[in-house]
Design an enzyme around this catalytic site. Sequence first.
Site, mmCIF file in Angstrom:
data_model
loop_
_atom_site.group_PDB
_atom_site.id
_atom_site.type_symbol
_atom_site.label_atom_id
_atom_site.label_comp_id
_atom_site.label_asym_id
_atom_site.label_seq_id
_atom_site.Cartn_x
_atom_site.Cartn_y
_atom_site.Cartn_z
ATOM 1 N N GLU A 64 0.831 -1.210 0.000
ATOM 2 C CA GLU A 64 0.000 0.000 0.000
ATOM 3 C C GLU A 64 0.866 1.261 0.000
ATOM 4 O O GLU A 64 0.560 2.243 -0.690
ATOM 5 C CB GLU A 64 -0.943 -0.018 1.197
ATOM 6 C CG GLU A 64 -2.007 1.052 1.162
ATOM 7 C CD GLU A 64 -2.991 0.897 0.012
ATOM 8 O OE1 GLU A 64 -3.128 1.867 -0.767
ATOM 9 O OE2 GLU A 64 -3.609 -0.166 -0.113
ATOM 10 N N GLU A 71 1.588 6.395 -7.009
ATOM 11 C CA GLU A 71 0.492 7.278 -7.424
ATOM 12 C C GLU A 71 0.890 8.749 -7.326
ATOM 13 O O GLU A 71 0.597 9.537 -8.226
ATOM 14 C CB GLU A 71 -0.742 7.016 -6.572
ATOM 15 C CG GLU A 71 -1.476 5.751 -6.928
ATOM 16 C CD GLU A 71 -2.736 5.559 -6.098
ATOM 17 O OE1 GLU A 71 -2.962 6.316 -5.134
ATOM 18 O OE2 GLU A 71 -3.488 4.623 -6.420
#
Length: 120
Positions: A64, A71
């Site tokens: 994550e 991102e």
Amino acid sequence: MMQKFLKSFGYAFSGLAYAFKTQFNFKFHITAMFTIGIAGWCLNLAANEWRWLIAASGLVLIAELFNTAIEVLVDLVSPSYHEKAKAVKDVAAAAVLLAAVTAIAIGLLIFIPKLLHHVA
């Protein structure tokens, strides 16, 4: 040298704080980790079972965090839509999905027999 080493911990904690503040999925995974921890404590897991759960949880959180970093970087270098930027983000998200599915499988292998034993 030591001061630089200690500063690196500050940067790492800053990254954790950023992920926790901005990423719903990171918060979800942290909550799931604590829930699994409580369930494991209640079911009196063996040391080996704890090792597997800790490894699986760590894998998901690490995935994550890498996904978040990717991102942010993609948004920085490609602020407008680009098919390749989308592919990079999708592949990073897929890595988190695979880590989470692996963690779920490990959790089920550990918890189902324990729960069935308590029910029987």
